[in-house]
Write a protein that holds these residues in place. Structure first.
Motif, mmCIF file in Angstrom:
data_model
loop_
_atom_site.group_PDB
_atom_site.id
_atom_site.type_symbol
_atom_site.label_atom_id
_atom_site.label_comp_id
_atom_site.label_asym_id
_atom_site.label_seq_id
_atom_site.Cartn_x
_atom_site.Cartn_y
_atom_site.Cartn_z
ATOM 1 N N PHE A 20 0.846 -1.198 0.000
ATOM 2 C CA PHE A 20 0.000 0.000 0.000
ATOM 3 C C PHE A 20 0.878 1.243 0.000
ATOM 4 O O PHE A 20 2.020 1.236 0.450
ATOM 5 C CB PHE A 20 -0.981 0.010 1.179
ATOM 6 N N TRP A 21 0.303 2.308 -0.545
ATOM 7 C CA TRP A 21 0.984 3.589 -0.674
ATOM 8 C C TRP A 21 0.195 4.657 0.087
ATOM 9 O O TRP A 21 -0.932 4.438 0.502
ATOM 10 C CB TRP A 21 1.078 3.985 -2.144
ATOM 11 N N ASN A 22 0.808 5.810 0.281
ATOM 12 C CA ASN A 22 0.197 6.979 0.938
ATOM 13 C C ASN A 22 0.154 6.846 2.449
ATOM 14 O O ASN A 22 -0.601 7.553 3.114
ATOM 15 C CB ASN A 22 -1.207 7.257 0.389
ATOM 16 N N ALA A 23 0.943 5.976 3.016
ATOM 17 C CA ALA A 23 1.094 5.842 4.467
ATOM 18 C C ALA A 23 2.397 5.072 4.711
ATOM 19 O O ALA A 23 2.723 4.158 3.947
ATOM 20 C CB ALA A 23 -0.082 5.087 5.077
ATOM 21 N N PRO A 24 3.143 5.439 5.757
ATOM 22 C CA PRO A 24 2.846 6.462 6.778
ATOM 23 C C PRO A 24 3.060 7.907 6.329
ATOM 24 O O PRO A 24 2.604 8.832 6.994
ATOM 25 C CB PRO A 24 3.833 6.099 7.892
ATOM 26 N N LEU A 25 3.763 8.118 5.193
ATOM 27 C CA LEU A 25 3.962 9.478 4.686
ATOM 28 C C LEU A 25 3.028 9.724 3.512
ATOM 29 O O LEU A 25 2.699 8.819 2.760
ATOM 30 C CB LEU A 25 5.410 9.677 4.240
ATOM 31 N N ASP A 26 2.595 10.961 3.352
ATOM 32 C CA ASP A 26 1.713 11.312 2.231
ATOM 33 C C ASP A 26 2.417 11.046 0.902
ATOM 34 O O ASP A 26 3.603 11.344 0.736
ATOM 35 C CB ASP A 26 1.325 12.791 2.302
ATOM 36 N N ASP A 27 1.672 10.507 -0.032
ATOM 37 C CA ASP A 27 2.182 10.220 -1.373
ATOM 38 C C ASP A 27 1.101 10.660 -2.361
ATOM 39 O O ASP A 27 0.219 9.878 -2.707
ATOM 40 C CB ASP A 27 2.492 8.735 -1.516
ATOM 41 N N PRO A 28 1.152 11.914 -2.814
ATOM 42 C CA PRO A 28 0.096 12.420 -3.710
ATOM 43 C C PRO A 28 -0.051 11.621 -4.997
ATOM 44 O O PRO A 28 -1.119 11.623 -5.607
ATOM 45 C CB PRO A 28 0.544 13.859 -4.004
ATOM 46 N N ASP A 29 1.009 10.938 -5.405
ATOM 47 C CA ASP A 29 0.987 10.208 -6.678
ATOM 48 C C ASP A 29 0.868 8.699 -6.450
ATOM 49 O O ASP A 29 1.336 7.907 -7.264
ATOM 50 C CB ASP A 29 2.270 10.521 -7.463
ATOM 51 N N HIS A 30 0.200 8.316 -5.362
ATOM 52 C CA HIS A 30 0.177 6.883 -5.002
ATOM 53 C C HIS A 30 -0.487 5.976 -6.039
ATOM 54 O O HIS A 30 0.002 4.853 -6.250
ATOM 55 C CB HIS A 30 -0.452 6.677 -3.614
ATOM 56 N N PRO A 31 -1.536 6.397 -6.756
ATOM 57 C CA PRO A 31 -2.074 5.476 -7.777
ATOM 58 C C PRO A 31 -1.063 5.166 -8.879
ATOM 59 O O PRO A 31 -0.918 4.015 -9.296
ATOM 60 C CB PRO A 31 -3.298 6.216 -8.317
ATOM 61 N N SER A 32 -0.333 6.202 -9.334
ATOM 62 C CA SER A 32 0.661 5.973 -10.382
ATOM 63 C C SER A 32 1.787 5.071 -9.898
ATOM 64 O O SER A 32 2.285 4.219 -10.650
ATOM 65 C CB SER A 32 1.245 7.314 -10.855
ATOM 66 N N HIS A 33 2.191 5.236 -8.654
ATOM 67 C CA HIS A 33 3.239 4.375 -8.104
ATOM 68 C C HIS A 33 2.770 2.925 -8.043
ATOM 69 O O HIS A 33 3.544 1.999 -8.319
ATOM 70 C CB HIS A 33 3.646 4.868 -6.718
ATOM 71 N N ALA A 34 1.516 2.722 -7.689
ATOM 72 C CA ALA A 34 0.971 1.358 -7.658
ATOM 73 C C ALA A 34 0.939 0.764 -9.068
ATOM 74 O O ALA A 34 1.270 -0.409 -9.269
ATOM 75 C CB ALA A 34 -0.430 1.366 -7.050
ATOM 76 N N TYR A 35 0.547 1.565 -10.062
ATOM 77 C CA TYR A 35 0.502 1.083 -11.441
ATOM 78 C C TYR A 35 1.894 0.692 -11.927
ATOM 79 O O TYR A 35 2.079 -0.364 -12.553
ATOM 80 C CB TYR A 35 -0.055 2.153 -12.377
ATOM 81 N N ARG A 36 2.873 1.554 -11.643
ATOM 82 C CA ARG A 36 4.227 1.253 -12.108
ATOM 83 C C ARG A 36 4.762 -0.023 -11.450
ATOM 84 O O ARG A 36 5.451 -0.822 -12.095
ATOM 85 C CB ARG A 36 5.144 2.446 -11.824
ATOM 86 N N ALA A 37 4.453 -0.191 -10.178
ATOM 87 C CA ALA A 37 4.870 -1.415 -9.492
ATOM 88 C C ALA A 37 4.230 -2.643 -10.133
ATOM 89 O O ALA A 37 4.891 -3.664 -10.349
ATOM 90 C CB ALA A 37 4.507 -1.339 -8.008
ATOM 91 N N ALA A 38 2.941 -2.545 -10.453
ATOM 92 C CA ALA A 38 2.235 -3.679 -11.065
ATOM 93 C C ALA A 38 2.820 -4.020 -12.428
ATOM 94 O O ALA A 38 3.012 -5.200 -12.761
ATOM 95 C CB ALA A 38 0.745 -3.349 -11.200
ATOM 96 N N LEU A 39 3.134 -2.995 -13.222
ATOM 97 C CA LEU A 39 3.686 -3.246 -14.558
ATOM 98 C C LEU A 39 5.086 -3.842 -14.472
ATOM 99 O O LEU A 39 5.452 -4.715 -15.266
ATOM 100 C CB LEU A 39 3.702 -1.948 -15.378
ATOM 101 N N ARG A 40 5.856 -3.411 -13.501
ATOM 102 C CA ARG A 40 7.199 -3.984 -13.328
ATOM 103 C C ARG A 40 7.100 -5.436 -12.866
ATOM 104 O O ARG A 40 7.894 -6.282 -13.291
ATOM 105 C CB ARG A 40 8.006 -3.155 -12.328
#
Length: 214
Positions: free
Chosen positions: A4-24
């Motif tokens: 999961f993203w956006n915790a414990p620190l704020d991550d305004p771009d968390h959906p894109s980070h999740a997508y990039r992780a999935a594609l990798r």
């Protein structure tokens, strides 16, 4: 595993980070399968492809230190976590790697998404619009993908209008553009159409399907 993203620190771009992780992860799975295939051939063993399933969802959750003295972890729980798990389970139904919820898609539109279905996942009474994550911005901006998206939206419209003949013909056209990657998706819809020809859906049907498994 769960990430999961956006915790414990704020991550305004968390959906894109999740997508990039999935594609990798998808790309690395291809590399591993190629290596394992070669090893199997060299040793005379049968090779069985390992498939990957990913579910991505976005929403409010409970995050923090959870558990007890015997099992304690910094994690996340909640309804939206459960939905992500249900979406992962549907990767087997559609034979696709990454299934994404509508909220996640709306927050990071710069990727190649294709609408899959209106689906009631297990444990839910309302349908959710689900998508396949197929690639990055380069794929999204490519002409073949634009052609597929337009044809696919026309197909879904005819299917939800109960125009079975047109939908069936368009599914074949979509599959010709998409290639084997989306074979199971269009095969699934053709199976539904065949069933609806025998037993039509009710007049107020909007195209919603119900997941038969988690």
């Amino acid at each position: 595993l769960m990430a999961f993203w956006n915790a414990p620190l704020d991550d305004p771009d968390h959906p894109s980070h999740a997508y990039r992780a999935a594609l990798r992860m998808r790309d690395e799975m291809k590399t591993l399968n190629e290596r394992w295939r070669k090893e199997a051939e060299e040793s005379g063993r049968e090779f069985k492809e390992v498939k990957l399933g990913i579910g991505l969802n976005t929403g409010m959750c409970c995050v923090g230190n959870l558990g007890s003295e015997t099992r304690f972890d910094y994690s996340v729980i909640g309804d939206n976590v459960n939905i992500a798990s249900r979406l992962e389970g549907q990767s087997k139904t559609y034979d696709l790697v990454a299934i994404v919820g509508q909220e996640t898609v709306s927050r990071a539109p710069g990727f190649a998404f294709l609408e899959l279905d209106l689906l009631k996942v297990k444990g839910k009474t309302a349908a959710t619009r689900i998508f396949a994550l197929l690639g990055d911005a380069a794929l999204k901006e490519s002409q073949p993908f634009e052609d597929l998206t337009a044809k696919h939206q026309e197909f879904l419209a005819r299917y939800r209008a109960k125009d079975w003949d047109a939908a069936e013909a368009l599914s074949a056209e979509c599959e010709e553009i998409a290639g084997p990657q989306l074979h199971r998706l269009y095969e699934l819809y053709r199976e539904r159409i065949a069933a609806f020809r025998v037993m039509p859906p009710p007049d107020n049907w909007d195209g919603t399907a119900e997941a038969l498994s988690k």
